[in-house]
Design a protein around this motif. Sequence first.
Motif, PDB file in Angstrom:
ATOM      1  N   VAL A   1       0.840  -1.209   0.000  1.00  0.00           N
ATOM      2  CA  VAL A   1       0.000   0.000   0.000  1.00  0.00           C
ATOM      3  C   VAL A   1       0.866   1.247   0.000  1.00  0.00           C
ATOM      4  N   LEU A   2       1.947   1.237   0.782  1.00  0.00           N
ATOM      5  CA  LEU A   2       2.838   2.395   0.826  1.00  0.00           C
ATOM      6  C   LEU A   2       3.497   2.624  -0.531  1.00  0.00           C
ATOM      7  N   LEU A   3       3.887   1.539  -1.183  1.00  0.00           N
ATOM      8  CA  LEU A   3       4.528   1.643  -2.491  1.00  0.00           C
ATOM      9  C   LEU A   3       3.578   2.237  -3.523  1.00  0.00           C
ATOM     10  N   HIS A   4       2.287   1.951  -3.370  1.00  0.00           N
ATOM     11  CA  HIS A   4       1.285   2.411  -4.333  1.00  0.00           C
ATOM     12  C   HIS A   4       0.326   3.423  -3.707  1.00  0.00           C
ATOM     13  N   ALA A   5       0.873   4.241  -2.813  1.00  0.00           N
ATOM     14  CA  ALA A   5       0.065   5.282  -2.182  1.00  0.00           C
ATOM     15  C   ALA A   5      -0.446   6.264  -3.247  1.00  0.00           C
ATOM     16  N   PRO A   6      -1.640   6.838  -3.040  1.00  0.00           N
ATOM     17  CA  PRO A   6      -2.238   7.711  -4.058  1.00  0.00           C
ATOM     18  C   PRO A   6      -1.329   8.833  -4.537  1.00  0.00           C
ATOM     19  N   ASP A   7      -0.613   9.493  -3.629  1.00  0.00           N
ATOM     20  CA  ASP A   7       0.243  10.601  -4.053  1.00  0.00           C
ATOM     21  C   ASP A   7       1.413  10.107  -4.903  1.00  0.00           C
ATOM     22  N   ARG A   8       1.930   8.944  -4.545  1.00  0.00           N
ATOM     23  CA  ARG A   8       3.046   8.386  -5.319  1.00  0.00           C
ATOM     24  C   ARG A   8       2.575   7.966  -6.708  1.00  0.00           C
TER      25      ARG A   8
ATOM     26  N   ALA B   1      -4.151  -1.629  -4.845  1.00  0.00           N
ATOM     27  CA  ALA B   1      -3.681  -1.120  -3.556  1.00  0.00           C
ATOM     28  C   ALA B   1      -4.848  -0.685  -2.682  1.00  0.00           C
ATOM     29  N   GLN B   2      -5.872  -0.105  -3.297  1.00  0.00           N
ATOM     30  CA  GLN B   2      -7.052   0.289  -2.539  1.00  0.00           C
ATOM     31  C   GLN B   2      -7.757  -0.936  -1.959  1.00  0.00           C
ATOM     32  N   ALA B   3      -7.820  -2.013  -2.742  1.00  0.00           N
ATOM     33  CA  ALA B   3      -8.440  -3.253  -2.254  1.00  0.00           C
ATOM     34  C   ALA B   3      -7.640  -3.838  -1.098  1.00  0.00           C
TER      35      ALA B   3
END
Length: 208
Positions: free
Chosen positions: A100-107, A144-146
């Motif tokens: 999730v951190l790797l695919h965070a929305p801002d990133r 990532a959201q899932a």
Amino acid sequence: MSSEPSGCLLFAIPRVLLGASSFKALPDGLALPRLDVGTVSPKDLPALIKVRNAGRACEALLCKADLGDVATGDAARELAKWIGGIYAIGAKLKSARAYVLLHAPDRVAREQADLELEMVGASAAAIPLLRKQLGALKERAVHAQAVCAQIEALQIRLQMSASEVEALHARLGRALGSEDLVHEVRAWRQAASLALDAFVDTVGELDR
């Protein structure tokens, strides 16, 4: 690598209280697995430490018991599997949080913006590949959201498991040798296993 000792060393309970003369190690295959703190997130470590400590206390009582009783030996075996399954939940939560951190929305938004800028000056031959990369990026963001949505449920299962191991220790002394004890531990183990299986089924593998 964890430096934790294994086997029945009376970790949380003073040896004198259990009676040194009656103490014995569990047979091979019945001792609890180790908790490797390097495989879990600091967020989950308090619950896992509860599991480890309560599991060790249960193990100490089983060491004191007469494992000639089949039901008590079965309970020790189920306990070892159960604790190992709970540790697996902790490891899966760590990998899920990292994903999730790797695919965070801002990133993801930054990567998307970079790809879109690259497409502006790209050749006609390069555009299809860039579009494919952009599509894959969006898919990972949705995934990532899932994963994020399922982390909370798995974390709740971990905390419940910690409470269940503590509850087992509270009643273990009067339940040793009981078939009901074996069924109870097995049911708790299966609940933890099903929660982990459901998580994997929902979010899939985390190496996309």
